[in-house]
Motif scaffolding. Sequence first.
Motif, PDB file in Angstrom:
ATOM      1  N   GLY A   1      -5.966  14.210   2.362  1.00 36.48           N
ATOM      2  CA  GLY A   1      -5.225  14.335   3.837  1.00 36.48           C
ATOM      3  C   GLY A   1      -6.303  13.576   4.848  1.00 36.48           C
ATOM      4  O   GLY A   1      -6.122  13.635   6.087  1.00 36.48           O
ATOM      5  N   GLY A   2      -7.252  12.814   4.396  1.00 38.86           N
ATOM      6  CA  GLY A   2      -7.728  12.011   5.186  1.00 38.86           C
ATOM      7  C   GLY A   2      -9.107  12.736   5.992  1.00 38.86           C
ATOM      8  O   GLY A   2      -9.622  12.143   6.892  1.00 38.86           O
TER       9      GLY A   2
ATOM     10  N   ASN B   1      -7.516  10.980  -2.850  1.00 35.66           N
ATOM     11  CA  ASN B   1      -7.060   9.822  -2.975  1.00 35.66           C
ATOM     12  C   ASN B   1      -7.828   8.842  -4.003  1.00 35.66           C
ATOM     13  O   ASN B   1      -9.009   8.678  -3.710  1.00 35.66           O
TER      14      ASN B   1
ATOM     15  N   THR C   1       2.117  13.463   3.518  1.00 35.89           N
ATOM     16  CA  THR C   1       0.607  13.284   3.697  1.00 35.89           C
ATOM     17  C   THR C   1       0.240  11.886   3.012  1.00 35.89           C
ATOM     18  O   THR C   1      -0.826  11.461   3.600  1.00 35.89           O
ATOM     19  N   ARG C   2       0.776  11.518   2.087  1.00 35.06           N
ATOM     20  CA  ARG C   2       0.243  10.053   1.446  1.00 35.06           C
ATOM     21  C   ARG C   2       0.232   8.896   2.389  1.00 35.06           C
ATOM     22  O   ARG C   2      -0.606   8.400   2.593  1.00 35.06           O
ATOM     23  N   ILE C   3       1.405   9.092   3.196  1.00 32.77           N
ATOM     24  CA  ILE C   3       1.722   7.957   4.229  1.00 32.77           C
ATOM     25  C   ILE C   3       0.741   8.188   5.504  1.00 32.77           C
ATOM     26  O   ILE C   3       0.086   7.389   5.969  1.00 32.77           O
TER      27      ILE C   3
ATOM     28  N   LEU D   1      -9.288   5.414  -3.074  1.00 33.22           N
ATOM     29  CA  LEU D   1     -10.369   5.637  -2.068  1.00 33.22           C
ATOM     30  C   LEU D   1     -11.667   5.738  -2.661  1.00 33.22           C
ATOM     31  O   LEU D   1     -12.674   5.104  -2.487  1.00 33.22           O
TER      32      LEU D   1
ATOM     33  N   ARG E   1     -11.562  12.084   0.058  1.00 28.68           N
ATOM     34  CA  ARG E   1     -10.878  12.799   1.310  1.00 28.68           C
ATOM     35  C   ARG E   1      -9.419  12.847   1.362  1.00 28.68           C
ATOM     36  O   ARG E   1      -8.483  12.214   2.035  1.00 28.68           O
TER      37      ARG E   1
ATOM     38  N   GLN F   1      -4.705   6.394   7.866  1.00 30.54           N
ATOM     39  CA  GLN F   1      -5.990   6.555   8.428  1.00 30.54           C
ATOM     40  C   GLN F   1      -6.779   5.174   8.158  1.00 30.54           C
ATOM     41  O   GLN F   1      -7.729   4.881   8.424  1.00 30.54           O
ATOM     42  N   GLN F   2      -6.449   4.469   6.836  1.00 33.97           N
ATOM     43  CA  GLN F   2      -6.982   3.413   6.673  1.00 33.97           C
ATOM     44  C   GLN F   2      -6.509   2.075   7.276  1.00 33.97           C
ATOM     45  O   GLN F   2      -7.163   0.900   7.156  1.00 33.97           O
ATOM     46  N   HIS F   3      -5.287   1.841   7.515  1.00 38.70           N
ATOM     47  CA  HIS F   3      -4.482   0.596   8.015  1.00 38.70           C
ATOM     48  C   HIS F   3      -3.450   1.366   9.126  1.00 38.70           C
ATOM     49  O   HIS F   3      -2.878   2.184   8.970  1.00 38.70           O
TER      50      HIS F   3
ATOM     51  N   HIS G   1       0.686  -1.071  -0.001  1.00 39.21           N
ATOM     52  CA  HIS G   1      -0.036  -0.117  -0.007  1.00 39.21           C
ATOM     53  C   HIS G   1       0.922   1.345   0.123  1.00 39.21           C
ATOM     54  O   HIS G   1       0.297   2.207  -0.392  1.00 39.21           O
ATOM     55  N   THR G   2       1.994   1.335   0.217  1.00 35.86           N
ATOM     56  CA  THR G   2       2.905   2.533   0.457  1.00 35.86           C
ATOM     57  C   THR G   2       3.956   2.385  -0.681  1.00 35.86           C
ATOM     58  O   THR G   2       5.006   3.229  -0.306  1.00 35.86           O
TER      59      THR G   2
ATOM     60  N   GLU H   1      -2.409   9.401   5.030  1.00 37.22           N
ATOM     61  CA  GLU H   1      -3.672   9.030   4.231  1.00 37.22           C
ATOM     62  C   GLU H   1      -3.651   7.510   4.665  1.00 37.22           C
ATOM     63  O   GLU H   1      -4.926   6.935   4.986  1.00 37.22           O
ATOM     64  N   PHE H   2      -2.924   6.754   4.401  1.00 37.57           N
ATOM     65  CA  PHE H   2      -2.698   5.366   4.430  1.00 37.57           C
ATOM     66  C   PHE H   2      -2.890   4.856   5.719  1.00 37.57           C
ATOM     67  O   PHE H   2      -3.824   3.819   6.073  1.00 37.57           O
TER      68      PHE H   2
ATOM     69  N   MET I   1      -1.290   7.423  -3.836  1.00 34.58           N
ATOM     70  CA  MET I   1      -0.703   5.888  -3.204  1.00 34.58           C
ATOM     71  C   MET I   1      -1.728   5.127  -3.062  1.00 34.58           C
ATOM     72  O   MET I   1      -2.763   5.471  -2.517  1.00 34.58           O
ATOM     73  N   PRO I   2      -1.442   3.804  -3.208  1.00 29.48           N
ATOM     74  CA  PRO I   2      -2.719   2.775  -3.256  1.00 29.48           C
ATOM     75  C   PRO I   2      -3.063   2.394  -1.865  1.00 29.48           C
ATOM     76  O   PRO I   2      -2.880   1.177  -1.487  1.00 29.48           O
ATOM     77  N   ILE I   3      -3.590   3.393  -1.146  1.00 33.96           N
ATOM     78  CA  ILE I   3      -3.855   2.965   0.362  1.00 33.96           C
ATOM     79  C   ILE I   3      -5.047   2.104   0.549  1.00 33.96           C
ATOM     80  O   ILE I   3      -5.363   1.547   1.628  1.00 33.96           O
ATOM     81  N   VAL I   4      -5.893   1.750  -0.412  1.00 33.64           N
ATOM     82  CA  VAL I   4      -6.959   0.768  -0.319  1.00 33.64           C
ATOM     83  C   VAL I   4      -6.868   0.074  -1.709  1.00 33.64           C
ATOM     84  O   VAL I   4      -6.342   0.568  -2.569  1.00 33.64           O
TER      85      VAL I   4
END
Lengths: 234, 234
Positions: free
Chosen positions: B43-44, B90, A175-177, B93, B41, A182-184, A132-133, A179-180, B137-140
């Motif tokens: 910055g989440g 994102n 910022t990207r990390i 997301l 979303r 917030q999900q995981h 994911h990162t 955001e990640f 970034m592929p956060i989900v």
Amino acid sequence: MNCIIASTSTVHGSSYLGYFHDALTELFTGVKEIIFIPYARPGGISHKEYTKKAQEGLKFLNIDVVGLHEKENPKQAIENAQAIFTGGGNTFLLVSQLYKNDLMNNLSDKIKAGCAYLGTSAGSNICGKTMHTTNDMPIVHPPLFDTLGLFPFNINPHYLDPDPNSTHKGETRETRIKEFQQQHKIPVVGLREGSWIRIKDQDLVLKGDLNARVFIPQKEAIEVKPNHSFKNLS
Amino acid sequence: MNCIIASTSTVHGSSYLGYFHDALTELFTGVKEIIFIPYARPGGISHKEYTKKAQEGLKFLNIDVVGLHEKENPKQAIENAQAIFTGGGNTFLLVSQLYKNDLMNNLSDKIKAGCAYLGTSAGSNICGKTMHTTNDMPIVHPPLFDTLGLFPFNINPHYLDPDPNSTHKGETRETRIKEFQQQHKIPVVGLREGSWIRIKDQDLVLKGDLNARVFIPQKEAIEVKPNHSFKNLS
């Protein structure tokens, strides 16, 4: 385990793999053949071309380097490997290909059992819990983002600090990390170019001249110095 | 169709949506309510906070802006919409959430039928055939990378030219797009910050002061000027 997890294969002004020859010599001591995984195909080059590049970069070791794509049975080749090197490129392509060839679990088991492993960039990204990162463009759609899970955190290779003079509105890496996260709820180590993590037995230590940036969910990011241990990061 | 597909919501030195007020006024002429899709979303931030930001940015229009998350039946809300705005953030997301709520096809049909649409950044990315050319970034993990398919090419928002002084070894944007085109024969329009595509009926025209960069598979990338038509790009 016995691994080098490097942010990048090449730093500004060095040749391919040129900046950490001593560390590679130590990692591959006693090894007669390295299996090279060329699946990430940087710039879209072929498996054959990429394997040639790896062979040239590792020539100084005097060890045979064989592309995994040349093996009739890749699963068997991983199982029999004495050492493995996964090169950088596109993480989505690499992970898709590992799943397509049903190698993700075998590769993880093999490295956990002590097989010498070198990862650079995408090849390091896959060592964490998930991909994911990654910083890469999602040029193909992997069935899962789960990766090797050698340790309970994720890697962000080629970590970049925000440029205070930038007028660009794309998100910063930090910022990207966040955001990640917030999900995981997974910690992330931002490895700057020229840094690597040396995994030896139970310890994971930051090597190279630069600090790394550590992101723990819901906390402020912190800087850690060379020789910092990530053993307790989870 | 009747759309503005913008590279970014904000350019350096402008307020949120501030740099193209005239174009937005024209797009939303006669509209009484805009449905805002806050799923990306940035910055989440929450759907509520993000909708507030959109409301403030569009205040100058004197039109009601309602968050899609406030609607009990989002599918129905899309079907009844007079105008729609999807904000940036994102893309992974955003696309995941559109699939989760089974809105991708409805949204596509609605815009193709002429509903006024504004997309910025991730909200523009989803207008192409696929989201394979996002910078995010592929956060989900979205179930598919297929998107709205309003036109037969992809968008790369926040397009960035290579920095000749950079010592960083991450791939340039151009390299990433070319890696994508080795996997998929889909043209890509790199939209620089401050550019947008105005879609009106059958035509798609580059607006703003800057050139765009057009990538056609297996060809050299070309620069096109403001007022260039993408009508025949496929």
